[in-house]
Design an enzyme around this catalytic site. Sequence first.
Site, PDB file in Angstrom:
ATOM      1  N   SER A 182       1.178  -1.351   0.032  1.00 50.77           N
ATOM      2  CA  SER A 182       0.268   0.181   0.169  1.00 50.77           C
ATOM      3  C   SER A 182       0.230   1.626  -0.007  1.00 50.77           C
ATOM      4  CB  SER A 182      -1.026  -0.047   1.162  1.00 50.77           C
ATOM      5  OG  SER A 182      -1.187   1.448   1.867  1.00 50.77           O
ATOM      6  N   TYR A 197      -2.770  -1.642  11.268  1.00 55.03           N
ATOM      7  CA  TYR A 197      -2.844  -1.985   9.513  1.00 55.03           C
ATOM      8  C   TYR A 197      -1.042  -1.584   8.799  1.00 55.03           C
ATOM      9  CZ  TYR A 197      -3.855  -1.163   4.675  1.00 55.03           C
ATOM     10  OH  TYR A 197      -4.124  -1.165   2.822  1.00 55.03           O
ATOM     11  N   LYS A 200       1.697  -3.504   6.920  1.00 60.40           N
ATOM     12  CA  LYS A 200       2.495  -3.255   5.393  1.00 60.40           C
ATOM     13  C   LYS A 200       3.370  -3.067   5.575  1.00 60.40           C
ATOM     14  CE  LYS A 200      -2.349  -4.437   3.533  1.00 60.40           C
ATOM     15  NZ  LYS A 200      -2.071  -6.059   2.678  1.00 60.40           N
TER      16      LYS A 200
HETATM   17  C1  UD1 Z   1      -7.264   4.353   3.124  1.00 60.40           C
HETATM   18  C2  UD1 Z   1      -6.703   4.618   4.453  1.00 60.40           C
HETATM   19  C3  UD1 Z   1      -5.224   3.409   3.665  1.00 60.40           C
HETATM   20  C4  UD1 Z   1      -5.727   1.726   4.093  1.00 60.40           C
HETATM   21  C5  UD1 Z   1      -7.414   2.551   2.795  1.00 60.40           C
HETATM   22  C6  UD1 Z   1      -7.817   1.509   1.836  1.00 60.40           C
HETATM   23  C7  UD1 Z   1      -6.673   5.918   6.362  1.00 60.40           C
HETATM   24  C8  UD1 Z   1      -6.159   6.539   7.103  1.00 60.40           C
HETATM   25  N1  UD1 Z   1      -5.912   5.688   5.411  1.00 60.40           N
HETATM   26  O1  UD1 Z   1      -6.635   4.920   2.353  1.00 60.40           O
HETATM   27  O2  UD1 Z   1      -3.784   2.956   4.915  1.00 60.40           O
HETATM   28  O3  UD1 Z   1      -4.568   2.343   2.659  1.00 60.40           O
HETATM   29  O4  UD1 Z   1      -7.938   3.226   2.860  1.00 60.40           O
HETATM   30  O5  UD1 Z   1      -8.595   1.671   1.194  1.00 60.40           O
HETATM   31  O6  UD1 Z   1      -7.913   5.218   6.445  1.00 60.40           O
HETATM   32  N2  UD1 Z   1     -12.921  11.746   2.991  1.00 60.40           N
HETATM   33  C9  UD1 Z   1     -14.051  12.144   3.280  1.00 60.40           C
HETATM   34  N3  UD1 Z   1     -15.392  11.645   4.109  1.00 60.40           N
HETATM   35  C10 UD1 Z   1     -15.702  10.175   4.398  1.00 60.40           C
HETATM   36  C11 UD1 Z   1     -14.308   9.068   3.545  1.00 60.40           C
HETATM   37  C12 UD1 Z   1     -13.171   9.494   3.122  1.00 60.40           C
HETATM   38  O7  UD1 Z   1     -13.962  13.216   3.260  1.00 60.40           O
HETATM   39  O8  UD1 Z   1     -16.482   9.581   4.630  1.00 60.40           O
HETATM   40  C13 UD1 Z   1     -11.580  11.512   2.800  1.00 60.40           C
HETATM   41  C14 UD1 Z   1     -10.545  11.042   3.194  1.00 60.40           C
HETATM   42  O9  UD1 Z   1     -10.066  12.105   4.678  1.00 60.40           O
HETATM   43  C15 UD1 Z   1      -9.796  11.704   2.560  1.00 60.40           C
HETATM   44  C16 UD1 Z   1     -10.394  10.911   1.096  1.00 60.40           C
HETATM   45  O10 UD1 Z   1     -11.385  11.141   1.550  1.00 60.40           O
HETATM   46  O11 UD1 Z   1      -8.967  12.840   2.043  1.00 60.40           O
HETATM   47  C17 UD1 Z   1     -10.092   9.061   0.376  1.00 60.40           C
HETATM   48  O12 UD1 Z   1     -10.125   8.164   2.463  1.00 60.40           O
HETATM   49  P1  UD1 Z   1      -9.942   6.488   1.888  1.00 60.40           P
HETATM   50  O13 UD1 Z   1     -11.185   6.930   0.871  1.00 60.40           O
HETATM   51  O14 UD1 Z   1     -10.590   6.697   3.399  1.00 60.40           O
HETATM   52  O15 UD1 Z   1      -9.462   6.755   1.843  1.00 60.40           O
HETATM   53  P2  UD1 Z   1      -7.621   6.993   2.529  1.00 60.40           P
HETATM   54  O16 UD1 Z   1      -8.082   7.729   3.189  1.00 60.40           O
HETATM   55  O17 UD1 Z   1      -6.674   6.956   1.372  1.00 60.40           O
END
Ligand code: UD1
Length: 335
Positions: free
Chosen positions: A125, A150, A154
């Site tokens: 990842s 997690y 990795k």
């Molecule tokens: C997350 C994990 C990462 C993992 C990946 C797997 C965390 C901190 N990181 O990545 O380690 O490998 O998932 O898929 O959890 N967001 C919103 N609203 C929401 C959900 C997300 O604004 O309801 C934003 C988050 O702040 C982020 C972006 O969308 O900026 C992507 O979020 P997400 O899909 O959860 O992925 P990661 O956090 O990048």
Amino acid sequence: MSKILVTGGLGYIGSHTVVELQDEGYDVVIIDNLSNSSIEVLSRITSITGVKPAFEQIDLKNKEDVKQFFKKYTIDGVIHFAASKAVGESVDEPLKYYENNITTLTYVLKEMTANNVKNFIFSSSCTVYGQADELPITENAPTKPAESPYGATKKMGEIIIEDTTKATDLNAIALRYFNPIGAHETAKIGELPLGVPQNLIPYVVQTAAGIRECLSVFGDDYDTPDGTAIRDYIHVVDLAKAHIVALNRLLKNENKAKCEFFNIGTGTGSSVLDVINAFEKATNKKVNYKTVDRRAGDITSAFADTSLANKELGWKAELSLEVALASSWKWQESL
Ligand code: UD1
């Protein structure tokens, strides 16, 4: 015809990879413990490819079962997806993550080396980079201390695999995924929803479907053009295809080191607001959203420099963000 073991082959990325493997003529055997997947996925894969993959319901924590598996089958390569992946849960239950992701990895590698199975592809990842100092992120960027158990699994997984390649005949490729999204174009397989989504795209899709009232955008005060955080969202089918080319590279002995690492992303960063806009454009559906505080542990921006994978694997992401989001929506509708 090479026989490939896909652990976690009924899961989200695993099932898409099994479809691509079968399309390429590989003989696939799946191991899955059904802890975060459904047996129904097996018949769905079969209905896409016309070929039923062999399936063994095994929990890789059972060392003896892993041993018996490698006695029963002659395997040419392993693609190892089976792992737990919820960041928040890993903070609450670290031992579950170390056991599910690390203990099991050592059992698989041990039986591979004992049975002379030399080719291994690992689900890594971009989380290993943390907030990288330079963007886009190359494979040479230093890894950072993990933000969660997690993430630690990795990082450790990569170390365990590389050490094993140094000491044995094993050859390995770790694919560092950026953010996988989307579903198969047939809408027969996709990410199975389990409770309240933690990741952005499942939340967007469920909000548009009326299952969730309102999407929370986590932070609009990041140092980015629109203030929301930036990620590299890659279509799961493009990601699945990267596994096939990585596997081919190992099977043809074209790898340039015993253990190689590749970024698998699109190379393009999209903000949370970009994603919402692209989703609305691709589907003609409105997404209710409000801005809330930043989510703890989130980084500002991560997107891949994919030139190494482009050059060495001859692989490039081909599907756009809109196509990926439209496929997520189609999958949601099929549910
Ligand atoms: C997350 C994990 C990462 C993992 C990946 C797997 C965390 C901190 N990181 O990545 O380690 O490998 O998932 O898929 O959890 N967001 C919103 N609203 C929401 C959900 C997300 O604004 O309801 C934003 C988050 O702040 C982020 C972006 O969308 O900026 C992507 O979020 P997400 O899909 O959860 O992925 P990661 O956090 O990048």
